[in-house]
Motif scaffolding. Structure first.
Motif, PDB file in Angstrom:
ATOM      1  N   ASN A   1      -9.387  16.520 -41.252  1.00 32.49           N
ATOM      2  CA  ASN A   1      -7.980  16.781 -41.558  1.00 32.49           C
ATOM      3  C   ASN A   1      -7.901  17.634 -42.818  1.00 32.49           C
ATOM      4  O   ASN A   1      -8.374  17.225 -43.869  1.00 32.49           O
TER       5      ASN A   1
ATOM      6  N   HIS B   1     -12.207  25.176 -35.327  1.00 32.76           N
ATOM      7  CA  HIS B   1     -11.794  25.487 -33.958  1.00 32.76           C
ATOM      8  C   HIS B   1     -12.968  26.054 -33.146  1.00 32.76           C
ATOM      9  O   HIS B   1     -13.126  25.738 -31.971  1.00 32.76           O
TER      10      HIS B   1
ATOM     11  N   LEU C   1      -1.877  30.138 -34.310  1.00 27.95           N
ATOM     12  CA  LEU C   1      -1.215  29.545 -33.148  1.00 27.95           C
ATOM     13  C   LEU C   1      -1.543  30.329 -31.877  1.00 27.95           C
ATOM     14  O   LEU C   1      -1.809  29.743 -30.821  1.00 27.95           O
ATOM     15  N   GLU C   2      -1.549  31.649 -31.982  1.00 28.41           N
ATOM     16  CA  GLU C   2      -1.877  32.500 -30.828  1.00 28.41           C
ATOM     17  C   GLU C   2      -3.325  32.327 -30.394  1.00 28.41           C
ATOM     18  O   GLU C   2      -3.660  32.515 -29.226  1.00 28.41           O
TER      19      GLU C   2
ATOM     20  N   GLY D   1      -4.759  29.478 -30.395  1.00 28.56           N
ATOM     21  CA  GLY D   1      -4.869  28.112 -29.879  1.00 28.56           C
ATOM     22  C   GLY D   1      -5.166  27.075 -30.943  1.00 28.56           C
ATOM     23  O   GLY D   1      -5.516  25.941 -30.631  1.00 28.56           O
ATOM     24  N   ILE D   2      -5.061  27.449 -32.197  1.00 25.18           N
ATOM     25  CA  ILE D   2      -5.298  26.515 -33.302  1.00 25.18           C
ATOM     26  C   ILE D   2      -3.965  25.884 -33.683  1.00 25.18           C
ATOM     27  O   ILE D   2      -3.020  26.588 -34.020  1.00 25.18           O
ATOM     28  N   GLU D   3      -3.907  24.564 -33.624  1.00 25.15           N
ATOM     29  CA  GLU D   3      -2.648  23.874 -33.930  1.00 25.15           C
ATOM     30  C   GLU D   3      -2.454  23.788 -35.434  1.00 25.15           C
ATOM     31  O   GLU D   3      -3.282  23.228 -36.146  1.00 25.15           O
ATOM     32  N   VAL D   4      -1.364  24.367 -35.925  1.00 29.08           N
ATOM     33  CA  VAL D   4      -0.994  24.309 -37.338  1.00 29.08           C
ATOM     34  C   VAL D   4       0.483  23.970 -37.436  1.00 29.08           C
ATOM     35  O   VAL D   4       1.246  24.200 -36.495  1.00 29.08           O
ATOM     36  N   ILE D   5       0.858  23.426 -38.567  1.00 28.11           N
ATOM     37  CA  ILE D   5       2.266  23.130 -38.812  1.00 28.11           C
ATOM     38  C   ILE D   5       2.561  23.415 -40.285  1.00 28.11           C
ATOM     39  O   ILE D   5       1.742  23.131 -41.146  1.00 28.11           O
TER      40      ILE D   5
ATOM     41  N   HIS E   1     -14.929  18.809 -37.429  1.00 24.20           N
ATOM     42  CA  HIS E   1     -13.474  18.638 -37.499  1.00 24.20           C
ATOM     43  C   HIS E   1     -13.118  17.615 -38.578  1.00 24.20           C
ATOM     44  O   HIS E   1     -13.782  16.597 -38.721  1.00 24.20           O
TER      45      HIS E   1
END
Length: 157
Positions: free
Chosen positions: A123, A115, A137-138, A140-144, A121
Motif C-alpha cells: 500500500n 503493476h 488509469l489508462e 490499468g493501474i488503480e489510483v485515487i 505489492h
C-alpha cells in the motif's frame, strides 16, 4: 479554556480550543488557525452557546452514522450531520495515512513497478500530476486522488 465553533470559507465547520479570546485572535492573525479538512486559513467564528456539562446527559450515546452508509449532500443537511461526515472523512484519511507508505514524488514509478511485477505489492501513497494519474488509469493501474492536508497527518490539538 475557550471552545469556539469555527468555519472556513468552504463551509467546513470545526471546533477550536484556545486559552482566551485574545489567544484565538492572535493565532488567527498569524495564520495558525486552519481548517482541518482543507487547510483553508480564512476562518471565522460562528455563534455558539456556552457548553454546560450536566450529569443527566453524560451517559447518552453519541449518535453516529451506520457503517457503509452512503451520504448525499443537499441543502437540507444539518450542521451536526455535516460535522459527523467531516469527522468520518478525517478518520478515513488518517487510516489511509497510517496504513500506507509515503513514496512522495516516486508514486507513479512505484505504482508502475508493482503493476508490472518488478516489485512486491504494498500500500503506497504519494504525489502524481493529474496527467500522470490519468495515464496510470489508462494503463490499468488503480489510483485515487485524496486530499491529504497537514491535519490528516497529525493529531489535532
Amino acid at each position: 479554556m475557550k471552545v469556539l465553533n469555527l468555519q472556513c470559507a468552504h463551509q467546513h465547520e470545526f471546533e477550536g480550543w484556545f486559552g482566551s479570546e485574545d489567544d484565538f485572535v492572535s493565532q488567527l492573525g498569524r495564520g495558525l488557525v486552519t481548517c482541518p479538512l482543507c487547510g483553508d486559513a480564512h476562518i471565522h467564528k460562528k455563534l455558539s452557546a456556552p457548553r454546560l456539562n450536566l450529569r443527566s446527559g453524560r451517559d447518552e450515546p453519541v449518535p453516529s452514522m451506520p457503517t457503509g452508509t452512503s451520504v448525499a449532500m443537499s441543502n437540507h443537511t444539518t450542521s451536526s450531520e455535516l460535522a459527523a461526515l467531516q469527522a468520518r472523512m478525517l478518520r478515513a484519511l488518517r487510516e489511509v495515512v497510517a496504513n500506507t507508505e509515503d513514496v512522495g514524488e516516486r508514486f507513479a514509478d512505484e505504482a508502475r513497478a508493482m503493476h508490472s511485477g518488478e516489485t512486491e505489492h504494498r500500500n503506497i501513497r504519494g504525489e502524481a500530476s493529474p496527467q500522470e494519474a490519468l495515464a496510470m488509469l489508462e494503463e490499468g493501474i488503480e489510483v485515487i486522488a485524496l486530499p491529504l492536508v497537514p491535519a490528516v497527518k497529525e493529531t489535532l490539538q
